[in-house]
Design a protein around this motif. Structure first.
Motif, PDB file in Angstrom:
ATOM      1  N   ARG A   1      -4.122   5.887  -6.652  1.00 27.35           N
ATOM      2  CA  ARG A   1      -3.048   6.953  -7.146  1.00 27.35           C
ATOM      3  C   ARG A   1      -3.821   8.392  -6.989  1.00 27.35           C
ATOM      4  O   ARG A   1      -3.119   9.502  -6.939  1.00 27.35           O
ATOM      5  CB  ARG A   1      -2.593   6.789  -8.566  1.00 27.35           C
TER       6      ARG A   1
ATOM      7  N   LYS B   1      -4.425  -0.076  -7.849  1.00 29.73           N
ATOM      8  CA  LYS B   1      -3.224   0.924  -7.806  1.00 29.73           C
ATOM      9  C   LYS B   1      -3.640   1.790  -8.466  1.00 29.73           C
ATOM     10  O   LYS B   1      -3.285   3.194  -7.952  1.00 29.73           O
ATOM     11  CB  LYS B   1      -2.011   0.058  -8.319  1.00 29.73           C
TER      12      LYS B   1
ATOM     13  N   ILE C   1      -1.680   6.173   5.282  1.00 29.69           N
ATOM     14  CA  ILE C   1      -0.910   6.988   5.959  1.00 29.69           C
ATOM     15  C   ILE C   1      -0.651   6.462   7.527  1.00 29.69           C
ATOM     16  O   ILE C   1       0.223   7.371   8.097  1.00 29.69           O
ATOM     17  CB  ILE C   1      -1.384   8.384   5.767  1.00 29.69           C
TER      18      ILE C   1
ATOM     19  N   ALA D   1       5.158   7.515   2.337  1.00 28.19           N
ATOM     20  CA  ALA D   1       6.111   8.897   2.496  1.00 28.19           C
ATOM     21  C   ALA D   1       5.306  10.008   3.443  1.00 28.19           C
ATOM     22  O   ALA D   1       5.976  10.405   4.200  1.00 28.19           O
ATOM     23  CB  ALA D   1       6.035   9.473   0.969  1.00 28.19           C
ATOM     24  N   GLU D   2       3.904  10.115   3.439  1.00 34.69           N
ATOM     25  CA  GLU D   2       3.072  10.742   4.204  1.00 34.69           C
ATOM     26  C   GLU D   2       3.002   9.910   5.652  1.00 34.69           C
ATOM     27  O   GLU D   2       2.830  11.034   6.502  1.00 34.69           O
ATOM     28  CB  GLU D   2       1.842  11.102   3.447  1.00 34.69           C
TER      29      GLU D   2
ATOM     30  N   CYS E   1       6.889  -1.063   1.542  1.00 39.40           N
ATOM     31  CA  CYS E   1       5.957  -0.671   0.287  1.00 39.40           C
ATOM     32  C   CYS E   1       5.890  -2.063  -0.623  1.00 39.40           C
ATOM     33  O   CYS E   1       6.591  -2.388  -1.360  1.00 39.40           O
ATOM     34  CB  CYS E   1       6.714   0.411  -0.511  1.00 39.40           C
TER      35      CYS E   1
ATOM     36  N   ALA F   1      -3.483  11.589   0.378  1.00 37.17           N
ATOM     37  CA  ALA F   1      -2.730  10.834   1.316  1.00 37.17           C
ATOM     38  C   ALA F   1      -3.098  11.501   2.631  1.00 37.17           C
ATOM     39  O   ALA F   1      -2.346  12.489   3.243  1.00 37.17           O
ATOM     40  CB  ALA F   1      -1.305  10.910   0.984  1.00 37.17           C
TER      41      ALA F   1
ATOM     42  N   MET G   1       1.367   1.639  -1.623  1.00 41.90           N
ATOM     43  CA  MET G   1       1.222   3.056  -2.285  1.00 41.90           C
ATOM     44  C   MET G   1       2.386   3.597  -1.585  1.00 41.90           C
ATOM     45  O   MET G   1       2.452   3.949  -0.316  1.00 41.90           O
ATOM     46  CB  MET G   1      -0.062   3.524  -2.244  1.00 41.90           C
ATOM     47  N   GLU G   2       3.497   3.885  -2.260  1.00 41.89           N
ATOM     48  CA  GLU G   2       4.600   4.882  -1.692  1.00 41.89           C
ATOM     49  C   GLU G   2       4.372   6.175  -1.328  1.00 41.89           C
ATOM     50  O   GLU G   2       4.763   6.366  -0.244  1.00 41.89           O
ATOM     51  CB  GLU G   2       5.611   4.652  -2.960  1.00 41.89           C
ATOM     52  N   ASN G   3       3.230   6.841  -1.886  1.00 42.16           N
ATOM     53  CA  ASN G   3       3.148   8.176  -1.489  1.00 42.16           C
ATOM     54  C   ASN G   3       2.185   8.014  -0.130  1.00 42.16           C
ATOM     55  O   ASN G   3       2.571   9.052   0.796  1.00 42.16           O
ATOM     56  CB  ASN G   3       2.179   8.633  -2.635  1.00 42.16           C
ATOM     57  N   PHE G   4       1.633   7.223   0.181  1.00 38.59           N
ATOM     58  CA  PHE G   4       0.837   7.226   1.340  1.00 38.59           C
ATOM     59  C   PHE G   4       1.707   6.685   2.756  1.00 38.59           C
ATOM     60  O   PHE G   4       1.873   7.645   3.466  1.00 38.59           O
ATOM     61  CB  PHE G   4       0.055   5.761   1.508  1.00 38.59           C
TER      62      PHE G   4
END
Length: 317
Positions: A81, A77, A131, A157-158, A175, A85, A152-155
């Motif tokens: 980070r 993880k 993504i 989100a994208e 997630c 993304a 991964m939350e940012n992935f």
């Protein structure tokens, strides 16, 4: 000395020895000499004892993960980070190989869905989706609806931006790490697992494959696509992942109760790249009634025995 006492003695010795060498292994980047010495001196006898207890059997690669599975997942993880993304990030700076990857995946999938006795085309699950590159280029052209799962939350989100043209076809973004994820029962025609099985320990990959079977519709299939070692297994400490060879993967698949329908090597990648294979699997309805190696385990049996082992002996590290 009975088996339990023998096991506990070996387990405690293992933890003590590993704790003492952990910092030295890190400091010397898992030096070959030290690694080999530990394997020969301890791993073989430790694994031999573990063979005697159900569901505690570990391949060498799982034991080689420094400081246990919690650290294994935490390091992965931490690595992701820092990964952008983007398609470039998802392809690990080999974005030029994306087209060849997508084309091969589509051809492989085309022969497995949409016909008599084949998997349906209603619903697919993209595991380790990032993504949504695989969803966009491979799964969405085939399936009416798709769901994505990634740790991964940012992935994710994208992914909602990357897949904005497919809002009506993308039902859910989960997630969650696959070691903790359970697909909804009887929901999916295809569960696609790409470039993420190496981020699971043997035990967790086995457990996930068992849970995935519960998530399949009639004639549903699981497709695993990943880097495959030429022999044995390779630990990558940078992204905290392992690369297994086909024999190890096949063994895990067999233990889960799945049958391999088809396997094919990815073409069009440079010879300098690690080989990539696609493996299509389906429930094995003719498996034996008893035994781990002969039939694989039902999910309830797997989890029950695992809890019993941990309650009696503690969780192996």
């Amino acid at each position: 000395m009975d088996n339990t006492t023998e096991y506990m003695g070996a387990h405690l010795a293992f933890k003590s020895r590993w704790h003492k060498t952990d910092e030295e292994l890190c400091r010397h980047s898992m030096s070959f000499v030290l690694h080999k010495a530990i394997r020969i001196d301890f791993f073989q006898s430790y694994l031999y004892l573990l063979e005697k207890l159900p569901l505690v059997k570990l391949y060498a690669l799982t034991s080689e993960v420094i400081n246990g599975e919690m650290q294994f997942y935490a390091r992965a993880k931490h690595f992701y980070r820092e990964v952008p993304a983007s398609e470039e990030g998802m392809m690990g700076d080999f974005v030029e190989l994306s087209s060849a990857d997508v084309e091969s995946s589509r051809e492989f999938l085309r022969d497995l869905v949409g016909g008599p006795g084949k998997a349906g085309t209603d619903f697919a699950l993209d595991c380790g989706s990032g993504i949504g590159r695989v969803s966009k280029h491979v799964l969405l052209p085939f399936f009416k609806r798709v769901e994505l799962v990634d740790m991964m939350e940012n992935f994710l989100a994208e992914a909602q931006n990357y897949l904005r043209g497919y809002k009506r076809k993308v039902d859910m973004y989960y997630c969650c790490g696959l070691q903790d994820f359970t697909p909804a029962p009887g929901k999916y025609d295809v569960i696609w697992i790409q470039w993420v099985s190496g981020n699971l320990t043997d035990k967790d990959l086995l457990g996930f494959l068992i849970r995935c079977q519960k998530g399949l519709k009639e004639n549903g299939i699981i497709v695993l696509k990943d880097n495959v070692a030429r022999q044995g297994c390779v630990l990558d400490q940078v992204d905290s992942s392992v690369i297994r060879d086909l024999n190890i993967l096949s063994n895990l698949i067999e233990k889960s109760g799945l049958t391999i329908l088809r396997q094919q090597r990815q073409e069009g990648f440079p010879e300098t790249c690690v080989p990539v294979w696609m493996i299509a699997m389906q429930k094995n309805f003719t498996r034996a009634r008893n035994g781990v190696t002969e039939m694989g385990l039902e999910l309830e049996d797997f989890e029950l025995r695992e809890r019993e082992n941990e309650a009696e002996h503690g969780k192996p590290r």
